[in-house]
Design an enzyme around this catalytic site. Sequence first.
Site, PDB file in Angstrom:
ATOM      1  N   HIS A 150      11.568  -6.070  -7.476  1.00 30.97           N
ATOM      2  CA  HIS A 150      10.942  -7.003  -6.525  1.00 30.97           C
ATOM      3  C   HIS A 150      10.782  -8.398  -7.133  1.00 30.97           C
ATOM      4  O   HIS A 150       9.818  -9.104  -6.864  1.00 30.97           O
ATOM      5  CB  HIS A 150       9.580  -6.503  -6.050  1.00 30.97           C
ATOM      6  CG  HIS A 150       9.624  -5.207  -5.304  1.00 30.97           C
ATOM      7  ND1 HIS A 150       9.677  -5.138  -3.936  1.00 30.97           N
ATOM      8  CD2 HIS A 150       9.643  -3.923  -5.729  1.00 30.97           C
ATOM      9  CE1 HIS A 150       9.701  -3.867  -3.560  1.00 30.97           C
ATOM     10  NE2 HIS A 150       9.699  -3.108  -4.626  1.00 30.97           N
ATOM     11  N   ASN A 178       6.539  -1.190   1.757  1.00 27.19           N
ATOM     12  CA  ASN A 178       7.931  -1.595   1.958  1.00 27.19           C
ATOM     13  C   ASN A 178       8.216  -1.712   3.449  1.00 27.19           C
ATOM     14  O   ASN A 178       7.392  -1.311   4.272  1.00 27.19           O
ATOM     15  CB  ASN A 178       8.889  -0.551   1.358  1.00 27.19           C
ATOM     16  CG  ASN A 178       9.076  -0.715  -0.145  1.00 27.19           C
ATOM     17  OD1 ASN A 178       8.754  -1.755  -0.714  1.00 27.19           O
ATOM     18  ND2 ASN A 178       9.601   0.313  -0.779  1.00 27.19           N
ATOM     19  N   TYR A 221       1.276  -0.541 -11.927  1.00 30.72           N
ATOM     20  CA  TYR A 221       1.148  -1.938 -11.499  1.00 30.72           C
ATOM     21  C   TYR A 221       0.217  -2.741 -12.390  1.00 30.72           C
ATOM     22  O   TYR A 221       0.520  -3.874 -12.767  1.00 30.72           O
ATOM     23  CB  TYR A 221       0.711  -2.002 -10.028  1.00 30.72           C
ATOM     24  CG  TYR A 221       1.834  -1.585  -9.098  1.00 30.72           C
ATOM     25  CD1 TYR A 221       2.275  -0.263  -9.083  1.00 30.72           C
ATOM     26  CD2 TYR A 221       2.486  -2.485  -8.274  1.00 30.72           C
ATOM     27  CE1 TYR A 221       3.320   0.140  -8.268  1.00 30.72           C
ATOM     28  CE2 TYR A 221       3.529  -2.098  -7.451  1.00 30.72           C
ATOM     29  CZ  TYR A 221       3.939  -0.783  -7.451  1.00 30.72           C
ATOM     30  OH  TYR A 221       4.974  -0.384  -6.658  1.00 30.72           O
TER      31      TYR A 221
HETATM   32 FE1  HDE Z   1       6.778  -0.588  -6.890  1.00 26.57          FE
HETATM   33  N1  HDE Z   1       6.601  -1.690  -8.588  1.00 26.57           N
HETATM   34  N2  HDE Z   1       6.922   1.095  -8.004  1.00 26.57           N
HETATM   35  N3  HDE Z   1       7.086   0.537  -5.213  1.00 26.57           N
HETATM   36  N4  HDE Z   1       6.649  -2.224  -5.769  1.00 26.57           N
HETATM   37  C1  HDE Z   1       6.488  -3.009  -8.651  1.00 26.57           C
HETATM   38  O1  HDE Z   1       4.988  -4.194  -9.989  1.00 26.57           O
HETATM   39  C2  HDE Z   1       6.608   1.203  -9.307  1.00 26.57           C
HETATM   40  C3  HDE Z   1       7.279   1.874  -5.150  1.00 26.57           C
HETATM   41  C4  HDE Z   1       6.575  -2.288  -4.409  1.00 26.57           C
HETATM   42  O2  HDE Z   1       5.370  -8.548  -4.259  1.00 26.57           O
HETATM   43  C5  HDE Z   1       6.210  -3.504 -10.025  1.00 26.57           C
HETATM   44  O3  HDE Z   1       4.205  -6.302 -10.118  1.00 26.57           O
HETATM   45  C6  HDE Z   1       6.654   2.576  -9.733  1.00 26.57           C
HETATM   46  C7  HDE Z   1       7.157   2.350  -3.805  1.00 26.57           C
HETATM   47  C8  HDE Z   1       6.449  -3.665  -3.971  1.00 26.57           C
HETATM   48  O4  HDE Z   1       4.596  -8.460  -6.295  1.00 26.57           O
HETATM   49  C9  HDE Z   1       6.096  -2.219 -10.848  1.00 26.57           C
HETATM   50  C10 HDE Z   1       7.026   3.292  -8.617  1.00 26.57           C
HETATM   51  C11 HDE Z   1       6.879   1.246  -3.050  1.00 26.57           C
HETATM   52  C12 HDE Z   1       6.448  -4.409  -5.146  1.00 26.57           C
HETATM   53  C13 HDE Z   1       6.360  -1.166  -9.822  1.00 26.57           C
HETATM   54  C14 HDE Z   1       7.185   2.358  -7.546  1.00 26.57           C
HETATM   55  C15 HDE Z   1       6.854   0.118  -3.937  1.00 26.57           C
HETATM   56  C16 HDE Z   1       6.565  -3.488  -6.243  1.00 26.57           C
HETATM   57  C17 HDE Z   1       7.187  -4.515 -10.560  1.00 26.57           C
HETATM   58  C18 HDE Z   1       7.254   4.786  -8.483  1.00 26.57           C
HETATM   59  C19 HDE Z   1       6.680   1.169  -1.526  1.00 26.57           C
HETATM   60  C20 HDE Z   1       6.374  -5.915  -5.265  1.00 26.57           C
HETATM   61  C21 HDE Z   1       6.405  -5.790 -10.740  1.00 26.57           C
HETATM   62  C22 HDE Z   1       6.221   5.581  -8.998  1.00 26.57           C
HETATM   63  C23 HDE Z   1       5.479   1.824  -1.094  1.00 26.57           C
HETATM   64  C24 HDE Z   1       4.973  -6.430  -5.200  1.00 26.57           C
HETATM   65  C25 HDE Z   1       5.089  -5.504 -10.265  1.00 26.57           C
HETATM   66  C26 HDE Z   1       4.969  -7.935  -5.256  1.00 26.57           C
HETATM   67  C27 HDE Z   1       6.567  -3.856  -7.597  1.00 26.57           C
HETATM   68  C28 HDE Z   1       6.321   0.134 -10.132  1.00 26.57           C
HETATM   69  C29 HDE Z   1       7.636   2.737  -6.257  1.00 26.57           C
HETATM   70  C30 HDE Z   1       6.621  -1.203  -3.451  1.00 26.57           C
HETATM   71  C31 HDE Z   1       6.980  -2.127 -12.074  1.00 26.57           C
HETATM   72  C32 HDE Z   1       6.361   3.077 -11.122  1.00 26.57           C
HETATM   73  C33 HDE Z   1       7.261   3.817  -3.327  1.00 26.57           C
HETATM   74  C34 HDE Z   1       6.362  -4.178  -2.544  1.00 26.57           C
HETATM   75  O5  HDE Z   1       4.792  -2.072 -11.376  1.00 26.57           O
END
Ligand code: HDE
Length: 808
Positions: free
Chosen positions: A172, A245, A459
């Site tokens: 993202h 999402n 996060y």
């Molecule tokens: Fe994320 N995800 N994610 N994700 N995600 C990040 O956080 C992570 C997942 C989502 O505009 C990171 O600040 C793991 C699902 C959005 O700043 C990180 C897992 C969904 C955004 C991270 C998931 C998301 C992130 C990268 C599986 C939909 C952007 C930088 C366990 C519900 C937020 C950060 C923004 C961002 C980890 C799966 C949505 C690395 C470990 C499912 C919208 O922390």
Amino acid sequence: MPRSTKTPVPAKRAAAKAAARNTDSGPSQLSAALSDAASNKMAQVQDMVAAMPDNPTKPLEHGFANGLKPPQGAGVPPASRLPTGSTLSEENRSTKTGSAAAEGVNATIDTLDRVRVDAGGRVLTTNQGVPVADNQNSLKYGVRGPALLEDFILREKLTHFDHERIPERIVHARGSGAHGFFESYEALPDITRAAPFQAAGKVTPVFVRFSTVQGERGSKDTARDVRGFAVKFYTDEGNWDLVGNNMPVFFIQDAMKFPDLVHAVKPEPHHQMPQAASAHDTFWDFVSLMPESTHMLMWVMSDRAIPRSFATMQGFGVHTFRMVNAAGESVFVKFHWTPKAGTHSLVWDEAVKISGADPDFHRRDLWERIEAGHYPEYELGLQVFTEEQAEQFSFDILDATKIVPEELVPVRPVGRMVLNRNPDNFFAETEQVAFCTAHIVPGLDFSNDPLLAGRIHSYVDTQISRLGGPNFHEIPINAPVAQVHNNQRDGMHRQAIHRGRVSYEPNSLSGGCPFQAGAVQGFVSVPARIEAREEQGKVRAKPEKFADHYTQARLFFESQTPVEQDHIANAFRFELSKVTVPAIRERTVAMLRNASEVLAKKVATGLGIDPLPDPLPRALADPAPPEVTKSPALSLLARPGDGSLKGRKVALLVAPGVHGASLSTVQEAVVAQGAVARLVGTRIGRMPTADGDALDADASLENEPGFLFDALVLPDGDEGVAALAQDGHTMEFIKDQFRHCKTILALGASHRLLAQAGLPLSMDKSHALGTTGLLFADAGAAAAAAAEFIAGVARHRHFGREMDPPLL
Ligand code: HDE
């Protein structure tokens, strides 16, 4: 100032208004002073810039004597605060964003006003506030002499510059943000005590960040990808981040697999290609070995993955969460955001072309909508169900690869979110905003979804390295509007200056403060029962229903209209054609056979796979029969929206000698509907019309190609039409509009251009389907034609003319 003194005719006012609302090109001259803020800002910027035709102090940068006595820098006082502001929408005040800082003032009220800086009327200083006499030259021994190490001004400037970037998000990374508010329709005391839902009409400030997942920070907006839809609610009981999402399911079921998924989809590590694309070997290798991704793949291969705009896509919380009422009773809940403008997407050929001409397509669209006052709006809906209901479902509500069909649990609208203010500064706000799934408030709680559990950790952890330490919550965009008091201290970049000597609890030296809030006010976790079962104990395994990988993938595919099904099949064909290893393609087709034989066959045919491979072995031989086998709500076309043209872009082609009045009539009508109607010429600038007037093109066929517009108007006027016919861009423009199924209005003589472009009109089935995608009218009937045209544009696209492969 070369501005016309002629009183503008109404139609010209529409043209000037449209021109003032664009961020990517403008007219050759400003036509008239108008009363709306965007036009005024444009005119004042022009005046201010024109008043400084060169840099008058440049000559004084040379010579020893000048070096001893540097001059004061030149400047032009702005006519008002308008031309120097980042945005027009800064006028929209809220608890979080505060007001617009008064000119030249560092406001000290409210969360963001405290740090908003306005340099109007101020001198340059160092970071220590020391006025800088000379910002042109480094300190040297003599004018040609060696530069001196003592130059603390140069060194401070370069050192700060050297550290301007922070690590981008791992996923993202590419995103765009906006401020706004959430307004609750009603109090929900039976379901939750969460602050935003405590009263009808209650307003909570929000900051939203939309994003793509795969690409780097500078990558294109229109990649085929999931879009992040992250909302930070600044509630009066602390921050709540709903980090969702634009699709309601995910690729994997357990956080353990997330790094693998991301490594597979990101550019391949040996040559770092492809950028912002899933169409490559490692992604398809991984997902075809992870059959639980089949459902998500259906969504990602659908047009949902190429939205027209952030304002026209849904958002979902994905996981099952809990809501908790004041009595501590909890229910399960799924979150849905539904755009008021309807769900509209691009088509693939268009998305590919846009990524070249305007990689900022979505960012620009969001910015322009907000500056124009066409605020993106979404309704928040809840699917609420009990634990007992959940037990009965054929699927597991802890499995993030499953939806709860709306036909099973309807979506209850509970409020609306309006995005009405652009950030002042991209880095300070959109880049530094830190969303964390761990940020919830009293009245909400988590479910045991194992994917969510990983996120609750991930996060906060990622922000610590991305934002340089544990105090990222103090960065103004992240700081709650609620009060923060605890005994956490110190760490990198600490801002708070705590009074007193106590940083522990319990204490008496500080009168016991801050003291624990207790259950009435504070956050209490739901004491979720863990059922005593035979197979209880620490274990690394999944529940049995997680093994049904295909039932809901089939549900999604079967719920699409034929056009959408075609697009899904074509997307699989395209993506897999980019894979270099045939066995990976075959494995994917083998996986698809378990979801839809029709789809698998279509994809196989498109890839020359014959015979069909055997279906992949299933993890669960006999899944529970689904409650629902078709869910019309899953089709993009099920949500056409309010039919408004707000934010849509319409091109009106112009050349010297077009019929001006008819074109202006259509432009006026379209602008009145809130669309941006631009005059696109063979070049920008003023052109005489056949009816003795002049039109000012603020975009050109070269700088704004056809696929950047939602609809097209071709002008009458023999001479003008002949001029357009001479320009090859015109034909490309028309072909793309036709191929992408957009509404085209040809006035008078311009029908010739359609013939010259070679449109296969006889094969267009749009009319047979009752849609008005292709309109012809005499210039004299422009007003009536405009009304029909507007109705056609509101339908978004006319898929009756789609052909695969396209005839042109
Ligand atoms: Fe994320 N995800 N994610 N994700 N995600 C990040 O956080 C992570 C997942 C989502 O505009 C990171 O600040 C793991 C699902 C959005 O700043 C990180 C897992 C969904 C955004 C991270 C998931 C998301 C992130 C990268 C599986 C939909 C952007 C930088 C366990 C519900 C937020 C950060 C923004 C961002 C980890 C799966 C949505 C690395 C470990 C499912 C919208 O922390």
